[in-house]
Design an enzyme around this catalytic site. Sequence first.
Site, PDB file in Angstrom:
ATOM      1  N   GLU A 136      -7.871  -6.520  -3.184  1.00 46.26           N
ATOM      2  CA  GLU A 136      -6.852  -6.559  -4.229  1.00 46.26           C
ATOM      3  C   GLU A 136      -7.246  -7.528  -5.338  1.00 46.26           C
ATOM      4  OE1 GLU A 136      -2.833  -5.496  -1.629  1.00 46.26           O
ATOM      5  OE2 GLU A 136      -3.485  -7.585  -1.804  1.00 46.26           O
ATOM      6  N   ASP A 155      -2.667  -5.964  -6.441  1.00 44.13           N
ATOM      7  CA  ASP A 155      -1.664  -5.249  -5.654  1.00 44.13           C
ATOM      8  C   ASP A 155      -0.803  -4.370  -6.562  1.00 44.13           C
ATOM      9  OD1 ASP A 155       0.019  -4.850  -3.154  1.00 44.13           O
ATOM     10  OD2 ASP A 155       1.492  -5.773  -4.473  1.00 44.13           O
TER      11      ASP A 155
END
Length: 226
Positions: free
Chosen positions: A112, A40
């Site tokens: 992610e 992320d």
Amino acid sequence: MHELLNFYNEALLRQALTHRSYANEHPGEKHNERLEFLGDALLTFISGEYLYTRYQEMGEDEMTRRRSALVDEKQLAKFAIEVGLDSRMRLGRGAMLDGGRKSPNLLSSTFESVVGAYYLDRDRKIEKIRPVIEDLFNSVPPAIMEIRSQVQSKNQLQEWVQVNFGSLLPKYDTKRIGGEDHAPEYLAKVLVGNQLYGTGKGRGKKEAEKQAAENALSMLKKQGLI
């Protein structure tokens, strides 16, 4: 096979593909949540740099909106499918029965995680992962990205707050309130200073916060403040 799945350390890729629900059913397996955190952060940086370089005349506010459009849950889920993660995610039985391979939340989270793992697999050299991610960004039509950027609820709320409160920013208090490991439920509260402006629920933190921002915007419109 997509380059993002080309690993030297196969154990690292396996961990990136492993959801907590699978790890709970298979003692000794490592889940991917820490890798998700790293991925992320990497996507936020790379997308910001990508937009800064590509759109030389674009202002900060528009770049912020477009960055959100590039890395929101729905778009990351599409990237996950493009890469082939939907068929390779390691999910527990409950998650599988609930259609986890089609879940935007699980797909985006796994994407992610794989990004974070790929970065580690390439000796933490961001120049190794940047072109791989930028190729995916390039697949998003600019017109689509522009449309999405105009409807980013969290950014719209932030802009309203900045106009009306100066440097003050909305803050999100997000907590898990229930659900199973493969399908958690979150409650988000958005506050400006100490005042509650909206609440929202969702299967993921991002979705709950988006709903809270939309709730806040709806209330502001009803009050004639927008």
